[in-house]
Structure formats: C-alpha cells, structure tokens
Motif scaffolding. Sequence first.
Motif, PDB file in Angstrom:
ATOM      1  N   GLU A 133       0.833  -1.209   0.000  1.00  0.00           N
ATOM      2  CA  GLU A 133       0.000   0.000   0.000  1.00  0.00           C
ATOM      3  C   GLU A 133       0.863   1.253   0.000  1.00  0.00           C
ATOM      4  N   LYS A 134       1.943   1.224   0.748  1.00  0.00           N
ATOM      5  CA  LYS A 134       2.873   2.363   0.747  1.00  0.00           C
ATOM      6  C   LYS A 134       3.417   2.585  -0.655  1.00  0.00           C
ATOM      7  N   GLN A 135       3.805   1.491  -1.311  1.00  0.00           N
ATOM      8  CA  GLN A 135       4.349   1.573  -2.665  1.00  0.00           C
ATOM      9  C   GLN A 135       3.307   2.129  -3.638  1.00  0.00           C
ATOM     10  N   GLU A 136       2.079   1.613  -3.577  1.00  0.00           N
ATOM     11  CA  GLU A 136       1.018   2.085  -4.467  1.00  0.00           C
ATOM     12  C   GLU A 136       0.749   3.573  -4.258  1.00  0.00           C
ATOM     13  N   PHE A 137       0.697   3.989  -2.990  1.00  0.00           N
ATOM     14  CA  PHE A 137       0.434   5.398  -2.697  1.00  0.00           C
ATOM     15  C   PHE A 137       1.564   6.272  -3.217  1.00  0.00           C
ATOM     16  N   THR A 138       2.809   5.899  -2.954  1.00  0.00           N
ATOM     17  CA  THR A 138       3.929   6.759  -3.360  1.00  0.00           C
ATOM     18  C   THR A 138       4.073   6.815  -4.878  1.00  0.00           C
ATOM     19  N   VAL A 139       3.822   5.706  -5.557  1.00  0.00           N
ATOM     20  CA  VAL A 139       3.856   5.728  -7.033  1.00  0.00           C
ATOM     21  C   VAL A 139       2.785   6.678  -7.551  1.00  0.00           C
ATOM     22  N   TRP A 140       1.578   6.576  -6.997  1.00  0.00           N
ATOM     23  CA  TRP A 140       0.486   7.467  -7.414  1.00  0.00           C
ATOM     24  C   TRP A 140       0.827   8.929  -7.112  1.00  0.00           C
ATOM     25  N   ALA A 141       1.316   9.196  -5.912  1.00  0.00           N
ATOM     26  CA  ALA A 141       1.637  10.577  -5.527  1.00  0.00           C
ATOM     27  C   ALA A 141       2.716  11.162  -6.438  1.00  0.00           C
ATOM     28  N   ARG A 142       3.708  10.381  -6.798  1.00  0.00           N
ATOM     29  CA  ARG A 142       4.760  10.872  -7.713  1.00  0.00           C
ATOM     30  C   ARG A 142       4.187  11.147  -9.101  1.00  0.00           C
ATOM     31  N   ARG A 143       3.244  10.318  -9.528  1.00  0.00           N
ATOM     32  CA  ARG A 143       2.588  10.537 -10.828  1.00  0.00           C
ATOM     33  C   ARG A 143       1.806  11.858 -10.816  1.00  0.00           C
ATOM     34  N   VAL A 144       1.099  12.111  -9.720  1.00  0.00           N
ATOM     35  CA  VAL A 144       0.357  13.374  -9.592  1.00  0.00           C
ATOM     36  C   VAL A 144       1.340  14.542  -9.542  1.00  0.00           C
ATOM     37  N   MET A 145       2.437  14.386  -8.823  1.00  0.00           N
ATOM     38  CA  MET A 145       3.443  15.448  -8.770  1.00  0.00           C
ATOM     39  C   MET A 145       3.977  15.755 -10.168  1.00  0.00           C
ATOM     40  N   ASP A 146       4.165  14.724 -10.984  1.00  0.00           N
ATOM     41  CA  ASP A 146       4.613  14.938 -12.362  1.00  0.00           C
ATOM     42  C   ASP A 146       3.583  15.728 -13.164  1.00  0.00           C
ATOM     43  N   GLN A 147       2.304  15.514 -12.871  1.00  0.00           N
ATOM     44  CA  GLN A 147       1.258  16.277 -13.551  1.00  0.00           C
ATOM     45  C   GLN A 147       1.243  17.735 -13.093  1.00  0.00           C
ATOM     46  N   ILE A 148       1.614  17.961 -11.860  1.00  0.00           N
ATOM     47  CA  ILE A 148       1.608  19.318 -11.300  1.00  0.00           C
ATOM     48  C   ILE A 148       2.837  20.100 -11.745  1.00  0.00           C
ATOM     49  N   THR A 149       3.968  19.435 -11.941  1.00  0.00           N
ATOM     50  CA  THR A 149       5.243  20.099 -12.234  1.00  0.00           C
ATOM     51  C   THR A 149       5.152  21.115 -13.372  1.00  0.00           C
ATOM     52  N   PRO A 150       4.501  20.818 -14.512  1.00  0.00           N
ATOM     53  CA  PRO A 150       4.429  21.838 -15.572  1.00  0.00           C
ATOM     54  C   PRO A 150       3.712  23.123 -15.128  1.00  0.00           C
ATOM     55  N   GLN A 151       2.784  23.017 -14.185  1.00  0.00           N
ATOM     56  CA  GLN A 151       2.075  24.200 -13.696  1.00  0.00           C
ATOM     57  C   GLN A 151       2.992  25.091 -12.857  1.00  0.00           C
ATOM     58  N   ILE A 152       3.988  24.465 -12.233  1.00  0.00           N
ATOM     59  CA  ILE A 152       4.912  25.205 -11.376  1.00  0.00           C
ATOM     60  C   ILE A 152       5.918  25.950 -12.231  1.00  0.00           C
ATOM     61  N   GLY A 153       6.326  25.325 -13.325  1.00  0.00           N
ATOM     62  CA  GLY A 153       7.328  25.923 -14.186  1.00  0.00           C
ATOM     63  C   GLY A 153       8.700  25.413 -13.814  1.00  0.00           C
ATOM     64  N   PRO A 154       9.664  25.683 -14.673  1.00  0.00           N
ATOM     65  CA  PRO A 154      11.015  25.200 -14.397  1.00  0.00           C
ATOM     66  C   PRO A 154      11.608  25.909 -13.180  1.00  0.00           C
ATOM     67  N   ALA A 155      12.485  25.199 -12.526  1.00  0.00           N
ATOM     68  CA  ALA A 155      13.166  25.806 -11.375  1.00  0.00           C
ATOM     69  C   ALA A 155      14.009  26.967 -11.888  1.00  0.00           C
ATOM     70  N   THR A 156      13.972  28.061 -11.185  1.00  0.00           N
ATOM     71  CA  THR A 156      14.746  29.223 -11.595  1.00  0.00           C
ATOM     72  C   THR A 156      16.082  29.218 -10.900  1.00  0.00           C
ATOM     73  N   ALA A 157      17.113  29.426 -11.672  1.00  0.00           N
ATOM     74  CA  ALA A 157      18.457  29.470 -11.120  1.00  0.00           C
ATOM     75  C   ALA A 157      18.703  30.847 -10.511  1.00  0.00           C
ATOM     76  N   PRO A 158      19.509  30.893  -9.451  1.00  0.00           N
ATOM     77  CA  PRO A 158      19.810  32.210  -8.895  1.00  0.00           C
ATOM     78  C   PRO A 158      20.594  33.044  -9.902  1.00  0.00           C
ATOM     79  N   PRO A 159      20.489  34.347  -9.823  1.00  0.00           N
ATOM     80  CA  PRO A 159      21.197  35.189 -10.786  1.00  0.00           C
ATOM     81  C   PRO A 159      22.718  34.977 -10.659  1.00  0.00           C
ATOM     82  N   ALA A 160      23.382  35.038 -11.818  1.00  0.00           N
ATOM     83  CA  ALA A 160      24.821  34.873 -11.831  1.00  0.00           C
ATOM     84  C   ALA A 160      25.481  36.074 -11.163  1.00  0.00           C
ATOM     85  N   VAL A 161      26.496  35.771 -10.372  1.00  0.00           N
ATOM     86  CA  VAL A 161      27.232  36.835  -9.696  1.00  0.00           C
ATOM     87  C   VAL A 161      28.698  36.614 -10.005  1.00  0.00           C
ATOM     88  N   GLY A 162      29.353  37.656 -10.374  1.00  0.00           N
ATOM     89  CA  GLY A 162      30.784  37.547 -10.646  1.00  0.00           C
ATOM     90  C   GLY A 162      31.171  38.451 -11.796  1.00  0.00           C
TER      91      GLY A 162
END
Length: 166
Positions: A133-162
């Motif tokens: 059950e733990k495995q089924e839940f975590t697989v499902w939750a990761r699948r949902v997270m993958d569906q949500i990820t495009p809504q969040i957008g790509p991770a933004t890198a901190p501005p370059a300094v130097g």
Amino acid sequence: MKKNITLGVIAFFLVLQLLRPSHNQSDIPSPNHIAAAFGVPESVAVVLQRSCYDCHSNNSSYPWYSLVQPVGWWIQTHIDEGRSELNFDEFLRYPPKQQHHLLSECIEEIEGDKMPLPSYTWVHRKAALSPEEKQEFTVWARRVMDQITPQIGPATAPPAVGPGSM
C-alpha cells in the motif's frame, strides 16, 4: 471531606460532558477534492479512506469514545491540526507549488513510517499501511506530482554573480 472531593470531581466531569467540540463531518462531496483533477486509483482511494481521511478531509469518523470529554477535545485537536497541514477535500484550493510540496511531504511521511500516526494506528489497527500500500500510494503521488510540475514551471536558477555578469 473525601466524599465532597469525590462529588466535586464527578460533578466537574459531568459538566465537561456538556462542552463538546464541533465535529468535522460533511455530507456534501467537495468539488476541490484531489480526485476532481487527478485520478485516484481504487487501491489508493481505499488507503486514503481508511488511513488518511479521518484527519485530512472534511469528513472524519468519530469513535464512541470521542463523545467523552476531554478525549473528544484531544481527538478534535488532532483532526484540526491534520486538516491545517493537508486536506484532501480542499486540495485543489492549494496553489500548484504547495500541492507538489504536500504530496512530497506525504511520500516522506509514509516512507518514514510517520503517517498514519502511530497513536492512530494503535487504536485503528486497519489504518496501518502494508509495504504494498505504501508503494502504491507513493507511485500514485509521484505521478500526480509529475502532472503538477508543468504548472509550477522550471526551477529558476539564482542570478549569476561575478565578473562579466553585469
């Protein structure tokens, strides 16, 4: 003297029974439930119902002993705290970034055997999750997270300094 103290304690206990917390129960299905946007397989729905919803939904099942105060207050405090952390019935009200984070936390808590709470599974033995059950839940939750990820957008890198970055 002992008789007066005993009667006073009994009277106090009886008065406590009149002060009951409101119950977390709703007969109306929520349009903001996680299943309204993300499919929930039957096996995961069973786990959610049996092991999560008493504290993480708008509809808790109350055992008979919740009618005895101060036990009822203690139970309601746990329910209120659980709902403030995560409410599957209100999941779609959370912004996508928070949805993603909450599912990540669910996975971490379940894999770490922190959820359902040991104090809950001690009384509700059927709420304990099997490894499958733990495995089924975590697989499902990761699948949902993958569906949500495009809504969040790509991770933004901190501005370059130097040198040369300005």
